[in-house]
Design a protein around this motif. Structure first.
Motif, short mmCIF file in Angstrom:
data_model
loop_
_atom_site.label_atom_id
_atom_site.label_comp_id
_atom_site.label_asym_id
_atom_site.label_seq_id
_atom_site.Cartn_x
_atom_site.Cartn_y
_atom_site.Cartn_z
N VAL A 150 0.85 -1.19 0.00
CA VAL A 150 0.00 0.00 0.00
C VAL A 150 0.89 1.25 0.00
CG1 VAL A 150 -1.70 1.35 1.30
CG2 VAL A 150 -1.91 -1.15 1.18
N PRO A 151 0.69 2.18 -0.96
CA PRO A 151 1.52 3.39 -1.01
C PRO A 151 1.39 4.21 0.27
CG PRO A 151 0.22 3.15 -3.01
CD PRO A 151 -0.31 2.14 -2.03
N VAL A 152 2.49 4.80 0.70
CA VAL A 152 2.51 5.61 1.91
C VAL A 152 2.72 7.08 1.53
CG1 VAL A 152 3.60 6.02 4.15
CG2 VAL A 152 3.48 3.69 3.23
N VAL A 153 1.72 7.89 1.79
CA VAL A 153 1.78 9.33 1.57
C VAL A 153 1.94 10.00 2.93
CG1 VAL A 153 0.52 11.38 0.78
CG2 VAL A 153 0.35 9.23 -0.50
N THR A 154 3.01 10.72 3.08
CA THR A 154 3.31 11.34 4.38
C THR A 154 3.29 12.85 4.27
OG1 THR A 154 4.68 9.46 5.06
CG2 THR A 154 5.02 11.53 6.21
N TYR A 155 2.59 13.47 5.18
CA TYR A 155 2.51 14.93 5.29
C TYR A 155 3.91 15.50 5.53
CZ TYR A 155 -0.22 19.14 6.65
OH TYR A 155 -0.80 20.37 6.74
N VAL A 156 4.21 16.64 4.95
CA VAL A 156 5.53 17.25 5.16
C VAL A 156 5.74 17.65 6.61
CG1 VAL A 156 5.91 18.05 2.81
CG2 VAL A 156 4.69 19.51 4.42
N ASN A 157 4.66 17.76 7.38
CA ASN A 157 4.75 18.12 8.79
C ASN A 157 5.16 16.90 9.62
OD1 ASN A 157 3.42 20.21 7.48
ND2 ASN A 157 2.22 20.76 9.27
N THR A 158 6.30 16.33 9.26
CA THR A 158 6.82 15.14 9.94
C THR A 158 8.34 15.22 9.99
OG1 THR A 158 6.73 14.02 7.78
CG2 THR A 158 4.95 13.54 9.34
N SER A 159 8.91 14.37 10.83
CA SER A 159 10.37 14.35 10.96
C SER A 159 11.03 13.73 9.73
CB SER A 159 10.76 13.54 12.20
OG SER A 159 10.43 12.17 12.01
N ALA A 160 12.31 13.96 9.59
CA ALA A 160 13.06 13.35 8.48
C ALA A 160 13.04 11.83 8.60
CB ALA A 160 14.50 13.87 8.50
N ASP A 161 13.05 11.31 9.81
CA ASP A 161 13.01 9.87 10.04
C ASP A 161 11.74 9.26 9.45
OD1 ASP A 161 13.86 7.40 11.18
OD2 ASP A 161 12.49 7.71 12.84
N VAL A 162 10.62 9.96 9.59
CA VAL A 162 9.36 9.49 9.03
C VAL A 162 9.34 9.64 7.52
CG1 VAL A 162 6.86 9.97 8.92
CG2 VAL A 162 8.03 9.85 11.14
N LYS A 163 9.80 10.78 7.03
CA LYS A 163 9.85 11.01 5.57
C LYS A 163 10.68 9.93 4.89
CE LYS A 163 9.39 16.11 5.46
NZ LYS A 163 9.30 16.45 6.89
N ALA A 164 11.73 9.49 5.56
CA ALA A 164 12.63 8.49 4.96
C ALA A 164 11.95 7.15 4.73
CB ALA A 164 13.86 8.30 5.85
N GLU A 165 10.85 6.89 5.44
CA GLU A 165 10.15 5.61 5.31
C GLU A 165 8.96 5.69 4.36
OE1 GLU A 165 11.29 2.93 6.54
OE2 GLU A 165 12.89 3.85 7.72
N THR A 166 8.74 6.84 3.73
CA THR A 166 7.54 7.04 2.94
C THR A 166 7.82 6.95 1.45
OG1 THR A 166 5.61 8.49 2.73
CG2 THR A 166 7.74 9.54 2.72
N ASP A 167 6.76 6.77 0.66
CA ASP A 167 6.91 6.76 -0.80
C ASP A 167 6.98 8.19 -1.35
OD1 ASP A 167 6.72 3.89 -1.49
OD2 ASP A 167 4.78 4.06 -0.50
N ILE A 168 6.15 9.06 -0.79
CA ILE A 168 6.09 10.43 -1.29
C ILE A 168 5.50 11.32 -0.20
CG2 ILE A 168 3.78 10.12 -2.28
CD1 ILE A 168 4.64 11.94 -4.62
N CYS A 169 5.90 12.57 -0.17
CA CYS A 169 5.34 13.53 0.78
C CYS A 169 4.18 14.27 0.13
CB CYS A 169 6.40 14.53 1.23
SG CYS A 169 7.62 13.83 2.38
N CYS A 170 3.43 14.98 0.96
CA CYS A 170 2.37 15.84 0.46
C CYS A 170 2.26 17.07 1.34
CB CYS A 170 1.03 15.09 0.44
SG CYS A 170 0.30 14.83 2.09
N THR A 171 1.57 18.08 0.85
CA THR A 171 1.21 19.24 1.64
C THR A 171 -0.31 19.26 1.78
OG1 THR A 171 0.93 20.76 -0.22
CG2 THR A 171 3.17 20.50 0.65
#
Length: 359
Positions: free
Chosen positions: A165-186
């Motif tokens: 399942v694709p993981v979309v992560t809000y930019v309002n997160t730590s770099a550690d979380v962003k590193a585990e995601t497929d793509i960021c969003c605003t």
């Protein structure tokens, strides 16, 4: 955590060199409201005179004057989020806006040092997009309830539970979380990011309300995480309806981090930048911004003829950033924000995928 200084790359057992060691510490200047300081800050006071009483300006002005002088001496750029107080936003900031906009604009300027007047995840994002620059935050304890609601380990567990399942992560997160995601969003492009995947199910984390709001706009199944912004979660639909009854004709503009019931009674919903543009473009006679209340003051200073009704929900983390702390940051080159290079490379990729997404 260590980071190789550019002068020690490739050297065995390199020693970390702090920003204070690299740039030196400057002695604290005399902070007096002299006639010269009064003259040189007079034009700035005009921008904030409706929010700072004249009797208080002699306290603010010496800090404003010293910061504006020192940032040039340091070759530094000051970034201020829309939620910063007017004295910071209008008097010392070089670049203002939402978190991603600040980081992207800072990467384009010719400055060695970035002073991030916002919260910690914003400083990390600035470091991701400007790895060659020194990034400082005036108060390292300026956190975020939403960002701190989830960790990289949490995301790894989610991916195990929902394989493929694709993981979309809000930019309002730590770099550690962003590193585990497929793509960021605003908050402004989350729908486009979600719709970019062929999968009929998407993880949209960590803001539960943002995910619920986008779920109303797509046919995809949206899996959520129970993270909230402590400012936006306090607003209620009943509260806004009461404002509408008390102020006939008022336009209510909400942020997608609010509960869907709140967004349902708003006249417009959008990111902080979208909210600002709506007010500037439409010039409603009376408006209420459903977000951190300093933003209304910052817009009010630039727009005439619009009456702002202000339900004041303050972000305690943003308010950790003050003029004295900005000055100290420039003098002592603290607190430096570092990101482990192994995490940074993966986190940067998630941000770049979003930036490069055709919308």
């Amino acid at each position: 955590m260590t980071q190789l200084d550019s002068r020690t790359q490739g050297v065995a057992n390199p020693v970390f060199v702090s920003a204070a060691q690299r740039f030196g510490i400057i002695e604290r200047p005399e902070l007096a409201f002299t006639p010269a300081v009064a003259r040189e800050t007079e034009h700035l006071y005009e921008k904030v005179k409706d929010f700072i009483p004249a009797i208080e300006w002699p306290v603010y002005a010496p800090y404003v004057h010293a910061i504006n002088r020192l940032k040039k001496e340091r070759n530094a750029v000051i970034l201020a989020h829309n939620y910063q107080t007017p004295d910071i936003f209008h008097c010392v900031a070089d670049i203002v806006g939402d978190s991603l906009q600040l980081a992207r604009d800072a990467a384009k300027v010719d400055a060695e040092i970035i002073i991030q007047c916002g919260v910690h995840f914003m400083a990390e994002t600035s470091k991701l997009l400007s790895p060659e620059k020194t990034v400082l935050i005036p108060d390292g304890k300026a956190g975020c309830s939403l960002s701190e609601s989830i960790t990289g380990a949490d995301v790894r567990l989610l991916k195990q539970r929902y394989p493929g399942v694709p993981v979309v992560t809000y930019v309002n997160t730590s770099a550690d979380v962003k590193a585990e995601t497929d793509i960021c969003c605003t908050s402004s492009n989350v729908l486009a990011v979600v719709e970019s995947f062929a999968s009929d199910t998407v993880l949209c984390i960590p803001d539960e309300y943002l995910a619920m709001n986008v779920a109303r706009q797509t046919n995809k199944k949206i899996l959520t995480w129970k993270g909230h912004c402590e400012v936006h979660e306090r607003f209620t639909a009943a509260e806004l309806l009461a404002y509408k009854e008390a102020h006939p004709g008022i336009e209510i503009i909400g942020h997608p981090e609010c509960h869907p019931d709140v967004i349902a009674v708003c006249d417009f919903a959008g990111s902080t930048s979208g909210m600002i543009n709506y007010v500037k473009d439409n010039r409603p006679s009376k408006v209420l911004l459903v977000t951190e209340c300093s933003m209304a003051s910052n817009i009010q200073a630039e727009i005439e003829g619009v009456e702002f009704i202000k339900p004041c929900n303050l972000c305690p983390h943003m308010k950790r950033i003050t003029l004295p702390k900005i000055l100290d940051s420039l003098l002592t080159m603290t607190e430096e924000v570092l990101v482990d290079p192994a995490i940074a490379d993966r986190a940067r990729l998630a941000v770049e995928r979003m930036v490069n997404l055709k919308q």
